[in-house]
Every structure is written in C-alpha cells, then in structure tokens.
Design an enzyme around this catalytic site. Structure first.
Site, PDB file in Angstrom:
ATOM      1  N   LYS A  21     106.576  55.069  13.577  1.00  0.00           N
ATOM      2  CA  LYS A  21     106.734  56.499  13.325  1.00  0.00           C
ATOM      3  C   LYS A  21     105.864  56.937  12.154  1.00  0.00           C
ATOM      4  CE  LYS A  21     110.572  59.748  12.491  1.00  0.00           C
ATOM      5  NZ  LYS A  21     112.051  59.783  12.273  1.00  0.00           N
ATOM      6  N   GLU A  79     115.549  56.943  19.849  1.00  0.00           N
ATOM      7  CA  GLU A  79     115.224  56.411  18.527  1.00  0.00           C
ATOM      8  C   GLU A  79     116.396  55.575  18.018  1.00  0.00           C
ATOM      9  OE1 GLU A  79     113.742  58.198  14.196  1.00  0.00           O
ATOM     10  OE2 GLU A  79     115.107  59.387  15.436  1.00  0.00           O
ATOM     11  N   CYS A  95     110.838  61.203  17.243  1.00  0.00           N
ATOM     12  CA  CYS A  95     111.703  62.177  16.584  1.00  0.00           C
ATOM     13  C   CYS A  95     110.954  63.214  15.745  1.00  0.00           C
ATOM     14  CB  CYS A  95     112.756  61.449  15.751  1.00  0.00           C
ATOM     15  SG  CYS A  95     114.219  62.457  15.366  1.00  0.00           S
TER      16      CYS A  95
END
Length: 274
Positions: A112, A40, A153
């Site tokens: 995300k 990330e 993440c």
C-alpha cells in the site's frame, strides 16, 4: 468470466480468518469463478499493536498466506488476497496484497502506497504510518479476468495511481478495503464509481464489514462496478460471498464510446497568473 467477492469481518485470530478465506476459496471455485477477491487485512484486523505484534510475521512464515496458497492450488482458482500485515526485513510492517494463481504460486505483490493518517470528526484517529512503511511501486499483472491493477483502501483517494494503472493496460482495478463507517457512508460509492468511469475499467472492491473484535466498525458494501460506472454488485452490510460476471468486451465498448485513455495528455506546469 466470473469473479467472486468475499466480504468478511476479520478478527484478531489469524487461524479463524484463514478458515473463512479458505472456505470462500472452495465456494468460489464451486460457483465457477475464475478468481476470488478478499478485503484489506484479511488475515488480521487488530488496532492493538502490542497484541497484534505476535501475529505479524515475515511473509515466508505467514500461515494465512500459506493456507490460501494451498486452497487456491487445491481448488484451481486465482485469489487476490487483498492484503495481509507482514513484517519486513527492517522490522517495520507492510500492508501487502498478494495475487495467487491457480497453482498456488504468488504472481504479484503490492505494498500500500498511501497510508491512512487521519483524524475524523467522530473522534476516530488513525496513524497507519506509525507502524507501516509505504510501498513505492505500482503493480499490474495479467489474470484470467484481464490485466489487473492493484491498490489498497486509502489509495482510492488518489486518482493519479489509477491513471498509472490504466495507462499500463489495466482493465480491472482492485480496491480491497477496511473503510470506516463515517468515510464509507460519505465517499465509498462515489469514489469507486469515479475511478471506474475515469479509467473505463471494471472496479472490484472487497470490503471488511461489521463490528470487529478489536472494537472498530467497518462500512461493508463490497462493490463491483463496470467501466460505465454502473454498480453491478453491492453486498450491503452482511458478510458473505457474491459472484459477478466480468465481460471483457465491455471495456472495449466503453473505451470506444468515450476514449478517455487515448485522449489523455501530459499536464503542463501550472502557470500562476499575477
């Protein structure tokens, strides 16, 4: 097939970060890997949003993305660029992952979905939603390693997303991350193993590690986990490159042993007993 995992300590200089990634692209190709996975925020890791603003640009103007696309094409290797901070048309930022094929073309993008807004007992406070807009679509695509499901993440804590990806045929799940040390030491390994086991899929988690120029510290321990939940690679704390074997027959073997995918059922509404 072989997959390469880059564990890195990204800083506040996108040009330096791009050089680290492009060097890894070449090294991964030289090792015989079909695909490289990066963490990330590979291109920029800077919690100072005023300073970072000068380096966060629209996707078409992002020099890290352009450099990685060129490197992938020159080396003839696929790259999952775990994520970059990019500026959207509405002025907000996206935490966006890219899958680049061996010709340098972008084959998939993923923004995300779950943003990291937390206050930790250590005093660390994070408000990703203060600058970033959440994504609204899950993404899978076919790659040389198999059908790949994309996450980033904090998405790791939401198993419904992984169920959607494996229901769509994903046999590999990518979790690029910049986990904090407190949350990493507590939850990183167990959550990643759980996602692999419940999806009967490989999980590849390329992570940030070490002390960063913006003052943060990340956990490291980039992992590759097989569909049975066995850790086949743990990169510990040092930055570097690792190469792992991805045996696609392992997915079929595990799913035949415990057919969790075909046993899934729609969950009925909750009935609250009086």
């Amino acid at each position: 097939m072989k997959a390469a995992i880059l564990q890195m300590t990204s800083g506040i200089d996108p040009q330096a970060n791009a050089a680290t990634i492009t060097d890894a692209v070449r090294a991964a190709a030289d090792s015989g890997a079909a695909m490289l996975f990066t963490p990330e925020m590979s291109g920029l890791l800077d919690r100072d949003r005023t300073r970072a603003a000068g380096s966060i640009v629209a996707e078409d103007d992002d020099r890290v993305l352009a450099a990685v696309r060129d490197a992938a094409a020159n080396a003839g290797i696929w790259v999952h660029l775990g994520s970059l901070a990019v500026r959207r048309d509405d002025g907000r930022y996206a935490n966006r992952g890219f899958v680049i094929d061996a010709s340098g073309a972008v084959r998939a993008r993923y923004d995300k979905i779950h943003l990291f807004d937390v206050d930790l007992p250590t005093g660390e406070s994070w408000r990703e939603s203060g600058a970033y807009a959440a994504g609204s679509a899950s993404v899978v695509l076919d790659t040389p390693l198999g059908r790949l499901g994309l996450t980033i993440c904090y998405d790791l804590r939401f198993p419904d997303l992984f169920r959607v990806l494996s229901d769509a045929g994903a046999t590999i799940l990518s979790v690029p991350a910049a986990f904090t040390r407190p949350t990493g030491s507590a939850h990183w390994h167990v959550l990643l193993r759980a996602r692999a086991i419940e999806s009967a899929a490989f999980v590849i988690a390329a992570a940030q590690t070490g002390e960063h120029a913006d003052g943060r510290a990340t956990y490291g321990h980039s992992l590759a986990i097989d569909p049975w939940g066995e850790v086949v690679c743990d990169m510990a704390a040092a930055p570097g490159l690792s190469v792992v074997e991805i045996d696609s027959t392992r997915v079929a073997e595990v799913r035949a042993r415990i057919p969790v995918i075909q046993h899934r059922r729609a969950i009925p509404a909750v009935s609250i007993a009086p």
